[in-house]
Design an enzyme around this catalytic site. Structure first.
Site, PDB file in Angstrom:
ATOM      1  N   GLU A  23       0.843  -1.195   0.000  1.00 29.28           N
ATOM      2  CA  GLU A  23       0.000   0.000   0.000  1.00 29.28           C
ATOM      3  C   GLU A  23       0.877   1.244   0.000  1.00 29.28           C
ATOM      4  OE1 GLU A  23      -3.308   0.424  -0.443  1.00 29.28           O
ATOM      5  OE2 GLU A  23      -2.357   2.363  -0.670  1.00 29.28           O
ATOM      6  N   ARG A  48      -0.821   7.867   1.444  1.00 25.90           N
ATOM      7  CA  ARG A  48      -0.291   8.834   2.406  1.00 25.90           C
ATOM      8  C   ARG A  48      -1.401   9.199   3.378  1.00 25.90           C
ATOM      9  NH1 ARG A  48       0.553  13.353  -1.784  1.00 25.90           N
ATOM     10  NH2 ARG A  48      -1.291  12.250  -2.528  1.00 25.90           N
ATOM     11  N   ASN A 107       9.662   4.021  -0.213  1.00 35.84           N
ATOM     12  CA  ASN A 107       9.652   4.877   0.975  1.00 35.84           C
ATOM     13  C   ASN A 107      11.046   5.378   1.320  1.00 35.84           C
ATOM     14  OD1 ASN A 107       6.958   4.971   1.347  1.00 35.84           O
ATOM     15  ND2 ASN A 107       6.897   3.793   3.240  1.00 35.84           N
ATOM     16  N   LEU A 118      10.478  17.862  -1.929  1.00 31.61           N
ATOM     17  CA  LEU A 118      11.687  18.684  -1.862  1.00 31.61           C
ATOM     18  C   LEU A 118      11.462  19.865  -0.920  1.00 31.61           C
ATOM     19  CD1 LEU A 118      13.112  18.834  -5.515  1.00 31.61           C
ATOM     20  CD2 LEU A 118      14.067  17.648  -3.530  1.00 31.61           C
ATOM     21  N   LYS A 119      10.624  19.656   0.080  1.00 29.10           N
ATOM     22  CA  LYS A 119      10.391  20.738   1.042  1.00 29.10           C
ATOM     23  C   LYS A 119      11.324  20.545   2.226  1.00 29.10           C
ATOM     24  CE  LYS A 119       5.639  21.999   0.066  1.00 29.10           C
ATOM     25  NZ  LYS A 119       4.814  20.822  -0.266  1.00 29.10           N
ATOM     26  N   GLY A 128      12.856  21.210   5.920  1.00 24.56           N
ATOM     27  CA  GLY A 128      12.184  21.467   7.195  1.00 24.56           C
ATOM     28  C   GLY A 128      12.910  20.799   8.338  1.00 24.56           C
ATOM     29  N   GLY A 156       8.965  12.393   9.642  1.00 26.19           N
ATOM     30  CA  GLY A 156       8.538  11.561  10.772  1.00 26.19           C
ATOM     31  C   GLY A 156       7.402  10.676  10.320  1.00 26.19           C
ATOM     32  N   CYS A 207       5.668   5.642   9.007  1.00 21.79           N
ATOM     33  CA  CYS A 207       6.283   4.841   7.934  1.00 21.79           C
ATOM     34  C   CYS A 207       7.766   5.106   7.715  1.00 21.79           C
ATOM     35  CB  CYS A 207       5.528   5.071   6.631  1.00 21.79           C
ATOM     36  SG  CYS A 207       3.891   4.363   6.675  1.00 21.79           S
ATOM     37  N   LYS A 262       2.553  15.500  10.372  1.00 22.64           N
ATOM     38  CA  LYS A 262       2.388  16.330   9.173  1.00 22.64           C
ATOM     39  C   LYS A 262       0.954  16.851   9.185  1.00 22.64           C
ATOM     40  CE  LYS A 262       0.734  12.888   5.951  1.00 22.64           C
ATOM     41  NZ  LYS A 262       0.850  12.287   4.655  1.00 22.64           N
TER      42      LYS A 262
END
Ligand code: UDX
Length: 429
Positions: A151, A154, A208, A250-251, A253, A257, A260, A320
């Site tokens: 699976e 998100r 992943n 491509l963010k 921060g 976390g 997964c 998130k």
């Protein structure tokens, strides 16, 4: 198609609801009787946008059922999905006890041909072991096939991801099982990739880990940008326009976390090691992620000097946006450090406060985002909830002792915040 799903957590429940919605007859199974009772009463144990409506709609339609009984599920369904947890162990390897137990439970009640599908994220070669286990414990000697169908959903956009998947991976060798699996996924109109069992299992860990690598790469770049006086958001934009790279993930921060990435990267390192390959690249990916949090904390300490007795307004607790999930949340990790160093933490999260309270009762939980600014020495923005962008930042500022903001997600417009009089600290900008 008659389908059972063993395990009604994030993956099992959302998958079950979507299968029911596109026209299959679905039974969701869980050994937690309270969870089943609550689902039967129409209460959804997790927050996932659109899930509650979808469950209610399909229960009413009569295509979605709940039970504690694996026997009932196996008897009534042709396809049995396994979606139980595969949590990490201390050394990074995967706890396979739930999968193994379910395999034995299926074997004990298997009387006719069934397709047993593993949906949980598992180490490569698990399908082979599930096959051997079912064969060993199946007293009726019935026919069955084992399939891997990882699976990729998100959290926060799970319904969309399930109904419109980029691809469906089916790891199987039996033509009979492949035909049935194609029927299960025919209504989705998604590209279907048929592979062998081992390759399908590897695709999940490989994907992943690659996504985590992409984020760690941009986070490493954020450090270079800071040292060079460049802007990581612009660098990411410039890179992302190359279609071979792509703009997603491509963010920069405070690091990745969730339930997964941390566990899957650790597991893939361990799996590779057991297969004789030292996956140093992934070890570095993980190290960059750990350091990213430490570097952010260092920035906070640099400005506030001592954290003891400081009042920190924390925006976000979930790992998130659009989820109430706080598992391996960097925001929660930061809160733990603040509390340990003697700071007062006043936090707000649109959905995750209930779950956060169970783990960190000593945080002061605010009833609004505005309240976190009250008498605060600084605000730390730790989760990328979109609603934080449009807060009344002027009023927030007027409530704070000193208008300092540490934007761990580069969510806010740095220029605007500075113009408003904030001392703004972002990541790589
Ligand atoms: C992930 C995979 O995306 C999904 O395919 C798989 O099935 C399960 O694991 P999920 O855990 O729901 O999904 O979260 P995801 O949206 O991938 O984000 C993971 C973490 O990375 C979050 O902490 C997020 O804040 C962070 N992230 C994501 C970044 O820091 N930068 C980015 O550019 C993207």
């Amino acid at each position: 198609m008659k389908i059972s799903i063993i395990g009604s957590g994030y993956v099992g429940l959302t998958t079950g609801a979507c299968f029911a919605d596109i026209g299959h007859e679905v039974i969701c199974i869980d050994n937690d009787s309270n969870k089943i009772k609550s689902l039967l009463a129409g209460n959804i144990p997790i927050y996932e946008p659109g899930l509650e409506e979808l469950v209610k709609k399909n229960v009413k339609k009569g295509t979605l059922h709940f039970t504690e009984s694996i026997e009932e599920g196996v008897e009534k369904s042709l396809v049995i999905f396994i979606a139980v947890p595969t949590p990490p162990l201390e050394d990074g390897s995967v706890d396979m006890t739930y999968i193994e137990k379910v395999a034995r439970q299926i074997a004990a009640v298997l009387k006719d041909y069934r397709v047993i599908v593993d949906k949980s994220t598992v180490p490569v070669k698990t399908g082979e072991k599930v096959y051997q286990t079912i064969k060993r414990y199946n007293s009726h000697k019935s026919e069955f096939d084992v399939v891997s169908n990882p699976e990729f959903l998100r959290e926060g956009v799970a319904i969309h991801d399930l109904l419109h998947p980029d691809r469906v991976v089916i790891g199987a060798t039996s033509e009979r099982a492949i035909k049935i699996m194609k029927e299960v996924y025919a209504p989705f109109k998604a590209p279907i990739l048929i592979t062998d069992l081992n390759s399908a299992e590897l695709i999940k860990h490989a994907s992943n880990s690659f996504l985590a690598l992409k984020i760690s790469y941009i986070n490493a770049l954020s450090r270079i940008c800071e040292a060079a006086g460049a802007n990581v958001q612009m660098v990411a934009e410039g890179m992302g326009l190359d279609h071979r790279i792509g703009k997603h993930f491509l963010k920069a921060g405070i690091g990745w976390g969730g339930s997964c990435f941390p566990k899957d990267v650790a597991a893939f390192i361990k799996i590779s090691q057991e297969l004789g390959y030292d996956f140093k690249l992934l070890k570095e990916v993980s190290q960059i992620n750990n350091d990213q949090k430490e570097i952010f904390l260092r920035k906070i300490r640099n400005v506030l000097w001592v954290l003891k007795d400081k009042r920190i307004g924390l925006l976000g607790l979930a790992f998130k946006n659009n989820t109430d999930d706080v598992r391996s949340s960097v925001a929660m990790d930061l809160a733990r450090v603040f509390l340990k160093e003697g700071a007062i933490v006043q936090a707000f999260d649109p959905k995750a406060m209930g779950k956060a309270k169970e783990l960190l009762p000593s945080i002061h939980y605010c009833s609004s985002a505005l309240e976190v600014a009250e008498e605060a020495d600084c605000i730390v923005l730790a989760t990328e909830w979109e609603e934080f962008i449009n807060l009344d930042w002027k009023s927030m500022k007027s409530k704070m002792i000193s208008p300092i903001i540490f934007d761990g997600r580069n969510l806010l417009d740095k220029k605007k915040m500075i113009e408003m009089g904030y001392h703004y600290v972002g990541v790589g900008n």
